[in-house]
Scaffold this active site. Structure first.
Site, short mmCIF file in Angstrom:
data_model
loop_
_atom_site.label_atom_id
_atom_site.label_comp_id
_atom_site.label_asym_id
_atom_site.label_seq_id
_atom_site.Cartn_x
_atom_site.Cartn_y
_atom_site.Cartn_z
N GLU B 57 0.83 -1.21 0.00
CA GLU B 57 0.00 0.00 0.00
C GLU B 57 0.86 1.26 0.00
OE1 GLU B 57 -0.76 -2.67 1.71
OE2 GLU B 57 -2.74 -3.20 0.97
N PHE B 80 -9.59 -2.59 1.17
CA PHE B 80 -10.46 -2.31 2.31
C PHE B 80 -10.02 -1.00 2.96
CE2 PHE B 80 -11.24 -6.76 1.78
CZ PHE B 80 -12.42 -7.08 2.44
N ASP B 82 -9.86 -0.28 5.84
CA ASP B 82 -9.03 -0.58 7.02
C ASP B 82 -7.54 -0.55 6.70
OD1 ASP B 82 -11.39 -2.20 8.79
OD2 ASP B 82 -11.57 -2.27 6.63
N PHE B 83 -7.19 -0.68 5.43
CA PHE B 83 -5.77 -0.68 5.07
C PHE B 83 -5.26 0.74 4.78
CE2 PHE B 83 -6.96 -4.88 2.69
CZ PHE B 83 -7.32 -5.47 3.90
N HIS B 126 -11.76 -5.38 9.03
CA HIS B 126 -12.20 -5.34 7.62
C HIS B 126 -13.58 -4.71 7.51
CE1 HIS B 126 -8.83 -8.04 6.84
NE2 HIS B 126 -9.06 -8.00 5.56
C1 LIG Z 1 -2.43 -4.48 4.10
C2 LIG Z 1 -3.31 -5.41 3.40
N1 LIG Z 1 -3.46 -5.31 2.07
C3 LIG Z 1 -4.26 -6.17 1.41
C4 LIG Z 1 -4.94 -7.13 2.08
C5 LIG Z 1 -5.87 -8.06 1.33
N2 LIG Z 1 -5.28 -9.37 1.26
C6 LIG Z 1 -5.60 -10.32 2.15
S1 LIG Z 1 -4.75 -11.69 1.92
C7 LIG Z 1 -3.93 -11.06 0.61
C8 LIG Z 1 -2.92 -11.88 -0.11
C9 LIG Z 1 -1.77 -12.17 0.75
O1 LIG Z 1 -0.94 -13.07 0.13
P1 LIG Z 1 0.26 -13.74 0.86
O2 LIG Z 1 0.97 -12.76 1.72
O3 LIG Z 1 1.07 -14.41 -0.17
O4 LIG Z 1 -0.37 -14.79 1.86
P2 LIG Z 1 -1.34 -16.00 1.56
O5 LIG Z 1 -2.72 -15.47 1.60
O6 LIG Z 1 -0.94 -16.56 0.28
O7 LIG Z 1 -1.14 -16.95 2.70
C10 LIG Z 1 -4.34 -9.77 0.36
C11 LIG Z 1 -3.86 -8.93 -0.73
C12 LIG Z 1 -4.79 -7.19 3.48
N3 LIG Z 1 -5.45 -8.08 4.22
N4 LIG Z 1 -3.96 -6.34 4.10
#
Ligand SMILES: Cc1ncc(C[n+]2csc(CCOP(=O)(O)OP(=O)(O)O)c2C)c(N)n1
Lengths: 320, 328
Positions: B57, B80, B82-83, B126
């Protein structure tokens, strides 16, 4: 190590009782997640939920070497991290169903479970949040010889948190173990598409000892984690582990996983950490049956548990 | 047209109209966005104009700021609300101040779109409504539409605006449908409220999903003979002060309905404006908000937490001296 090469379960011959216990935890996570999926489709689990199926060996292997004073920070995909630590499966399921008997009384839900009694300082809904929390935990634990573990995905290494916290931990030689679960995708996007360079190299530039391991081999994970934890406990500072693994399910409830390459899922299914452990152990019937029974009973209990009743004074609630 | 389609159409029309417009964010291009707001844009406009980013972000917002200063008109998605704290520095310390402190050398035409709001059982991190975190930042406009037509018109206006706009989309509204009429639509106007229902006894002021709750509450109140006016602010900064004053002149009573905690909320700002500018017209002013604790996950807790139509109607009855009906 090539990411497409299946490796055999490690040769480190485990003690049978211990091996069965690792297997039991992995199976519990798998069945728990199947249950969550089912209950989700039936409308009993609300909002969204991120399952851990396929990655069980990482959490179970790592958590199996932790001691009483150690702490763990998990992600929104945290059911596996929680169960690997021994968080009561019943309390966890109740939490996901929003019941008063949940480990957080229904306040937290799937993405934010906290259970300090079982050393889980939290599951963090912000990508990279677990890295920050574990770094701080390590700062505190240094005094008592404890170690903090952060679980996070391949996506999280692109967050500022990753760079800033690992540098912080290295500079102050914090007892932290950073475990990146590289399951090849951040949500729907392949990690190579959004990640420059090798994941491990990022930790290496910070002078943090790093290794890439087969995350579907529970004994291999255990061995790597033991080494890292011992190092951290001995005051030698943080370690980084990249565990190669794969989630068998979509990212979250509404994701059918269409972005996967053809055949990819099948090839990973052949390296299912559960099957590999079972093959190595031999007869697991007793454990299989015990887990089935536990799950059946849990579902019944969870569905019968009451919802929390809203506090009539909530509008006047004061901070802490 | 669905609210989410209105968003997509606005982006498509602006991408088409002005080649400086670019759209980027996490999973917005190939996957079409987690709330399915952006499918098809990548195919239509290509990867130079619509692309997926790392989960960073800070980099997203930083890139939006820097590119906006240098000639692009970026629209980024922060999945979201929240981010949004992760983009706070670029947005608050750089983008929002730039036009002013550079003595107007360059404007910063960027839009940050973000999904906000509770009611979906997404839990504390969220489900938040981040308005208050950004409300006190001069140089940042805050848009919070309640209908598909407004979403489309106001997003187009946001893209055309020459300085930073935070554009909030309530998750519970994405599937809402409305007849928007065919073809392109005009850009709306930031800073003008809409009267959604005429009334003479009390003014209910809200944004996003809250507007629909207020309209439903107004129907409940009508059964008791209370005639509520409902004002949709549409943008929270700039705030349509005149619309508040006009309505108060008619009704003399105003409740601001905010999905967020009371302390420091935008509803307090609305009350302050009313007191400052319309004191002679005021018999009563109050806020209907969420309790002062984080958003709970459990359905039973979340439902009780949110100010729904029933709670709004009950609050109005109580304030107007009607017998309060029992609620379980
Ligand atoms: C700061 C933030 N940005 C975006 C998200 C939305 N989001 C949730 S899970 C995810 C993917 C994360 O991928 P990874 O770190 O590879 O973990 P995995 O889900 O594969 O275990 C995203 C973009 C979030 N929760 N927090």
């Amino acid at each position: 190590m090539s990411r497409t090469q299946a490796s055999k379960a490690s040769e480190a011959a485990p003690d049978r009782e211990e091996a069965l216990e690792l297997y039991r935890r992995m199976l519990l996570i798998r069945r728990f997640e199947d249950t969550v999926q089912d209950l989700f489709l039936k409308g009993e689990v609300h909002g969204t939920t991120h399952l851990y199926s396929g990655q069980e060996a990482v959490a179970v292997g790592v958590c199996s070497v932790l001691g009483e004073h150690d702490r763990v920070a998990g992600t929104y995909r945290g059911h596996g991290h929680a169960l690997a630590l021994g968080v009561e499966a019943q309390g966890l399921l109740d939490e996901l169903l929003g019941r008063a008997t949940g480990v957080c009384g229904g306040r937290a839900g799937s993405m934010n479970v906290i259970d300090l009694e079982h050393r889980l300082i939290g599951c963090f809904g912000i990508v990279g949040g677990s890295i920050a929390a574990a770094t701080g935990a390590a700062l505190a634990l240094k005094r008592e010889g404890g170690v903090a573990v952060a679980f996070f995905g391949d996506g999280a290494i692109n967050q500022g948190y990753f760079h800033e916290c690992l540098n912080f931990a290295r500079v102050f030689r914090l007892p932290a173990v950073y475990v990146c679960e590289n399951n090849l995708y951040g949500e729907f996007t392949p990690y190579e598409q959004v990640t420059a360079g090798e994941i491990r190299a990022r930790a290496e530039t910070l002078d943090i000892p790093s290794q890439t391991i087969d995350g579907n081999d529970v004994w291999g994970v255990q061995t790597a984690a033991r080494e890292a934890v011992q190092r951290a406990r001995a005051g030698e500072g943080p370690c980084f582990i990249e565990a190669l693994t794969y989630r068998f399910v979509g990212h979250s409830r509404s994701d059918p996983g269409r972005y996967r390459k053809p055949g990819e899922l099948d090839s990973w299914r052949e390296r299912d950490p559960l099957i590999r452990a079972r093959d190595a152990i031999g007869d697991t019937e007793e454990v299989d049956q015990a887990v089935e029974a536990q799950i059946a009973q849990m579902i019944e209990n969870a569905l019968a548990a009451p919802f929390p009743s809203p506090d009539p004074n909530a509008r006047e609630y004061k901070d802490g | 047209m669905e609210f989410r389609v209105a968003i997509r159409d606005a982006l498509a029309e602006e991408l088409e109209r002005d080649e400086r417009v670019v759209v980027f964010g996490e999973d917005v291009a190939a996957a079409g966005g987690v709330f399915v707001t952006t499918p098809g844009l990548l195919e239509r406009f290509g990867p130079d104009r619509v692309f997926d980013t790392p989960i960073s972000e800070l980099a997203l917002a930083g890139a939006a700021f820097g590119s906006a200063v240098c000639g692009l008109r970026p629209v980024i998605e922060i999945m979201f609300g929240d981010f949004l704290p992760l983009v706070m520095d670029s947005l608050v310390n750089q983008a929002s101040k730039y036009w002013y402190i550079s003595n107007e050398q360059a404007s910063v035409p960027l839009v940050v779109r973000s999904a906000v709001g509770a009611g979906g059982r997404f839990g504390a991190i969220h489900s938040q409504s981040p308005v208050t975190w950004f409300h006190a930042v001069p140089g940042l406009k805050l848009v919070a539409p309640s209908t598909p037509a407004d979403a489309k018109a106001l997003l187009k206006a946001a893209v055309r605006d020459d300085n930073p706009v935070l554009f909030l989309e309530h998750k519970r509204l994405y599937s809402m449908k409305e007849d928007v009429g065919g073809g392109r639509s005009e850009a709306g106007e930031l800073g003008s409220a809409a009267v959604r229902r005429d009334g003479s006894d009390v003014t209910l002021v809200s944004v996003m999903k809250g507007v629909h709750d207020c309209l439903a509450a107004a129907e409940l109140l009508a059964e008791d003979g209370i005639d509520a006016e409902v004002i949709d602010l549409r943008t929270l900064r700039p705030l349509d002060r005149a619309a508040i004053a006009e309505s108060l002149a008619k009704t003399n009573r105003l409740a601001a309905v905010e999905e967020g905690p009371r302390t420091g909320g935008w509803a307090g700002e609305v009350l302050a404006v009313a007191a400052e500018e319309s004191l002679d017209d005021v018999d009563d002013l109050w806020r209907i908000t969420t309790p002062e604790h984080p958003i709970p996950y459990s359905p039973s807790l979340e439902d009780a937490f949110l100010p729904g139509a029933e709670a709004i109607a009950e609050s109005v009855r109580a304030r107007l001296g009607f017998a309060v009906t029992a609620r379980d």
